[in-house]
Write a protein that holds these residues in place. Structure first.
Motif, PDB file in Angstrom:
ATOM      1  N   UNK A 120       0.833  -1.197   0.000  1.00  0.00           N
ATOM      2  CA  UNK A 120       0.000   0.000   0.000  1.00  0.00           C
ATOM      3  C   UNK A 120       0.875   1.258   0.000  1.00  0.00           C
ATOM      4  N   UNK A 121       1.958   1.242   0.754  1.00  0.00           N
ATOM      5  CA  UNK A 121       2.873   2.377   0.780  1.00  0.00           C
ATOM      6  C   UNK A 121       3.473   2.650  -0.590  1.00  0.00           C
ATOM      7  N   UNK A 122       3.865   1.586  -1.291  1.00  0.00           N
ATOM      8  CA  UNK A 122       4.405   1.744  -2.641  1.00  0.00           C
ATOM      9  C   UNK A 122       3.359   2.317  -3.592  1.00  0.00           C
ATOM     10  N   UNK A 123       2.129   1.837  -3.479  1.00  0.00           N
ATOM     11  CA  UNK A 123       1.051   2.352  -4.325  1.00  0.00           C
ATOM     12  C   UNK A 123       0.781   3.830  -4.045  1.00  0.00           C
ATOM     13  N   UNK A 124       0.811   4.211  -2.775  1.00  0.00           N
ATOM     14  CA  UNK A 124       0.565   5.613  -2.424  1.00  0.00           C
ATOM     15  C   UNK A 124       1.678   6.512  -2.957  1.00  0.00           C
ATOM     16  N   UNK A 125       2.918   6.033  -2.899  1.00  0.00           N
ATOM     17  CA  UNK A 125       4.034   6.800  -3.468  1.00  0.00           C
ATOM     18  C   UNK A 125       3.864   6.961  -4.976  1.00  0.00           C
TER      19      UNK A 125
END
Length: 51
Positions: free
Chosen positions: A9-14
């Protein structure tokens, strides 16, 4: 070893933040081709974030 849901999820948000910035720049330049691509990518990322 895979990544956790939180890491993914963190990668997607970035990635979403990056594409939003690309969209803003494309809108300033009135570049319809890039606006279309950025909008498509933003929509795809938002779909992935629903899960």
């Amino acid at each position: 070893m895979g990544m956790t849901n939180e890491q993914y999820k963190g990668l997607l948000l970035d990635e979403l933040e990056d594409w939003q910035e690309v969209l803003e720049l494309a809108e300033l330049e009135h570049n319809e081709k890039i606006i279309k691509k950025a909008t498509k990518q933003i929509n795809k990322i938002n779909e992935k974030l629903k899960f």
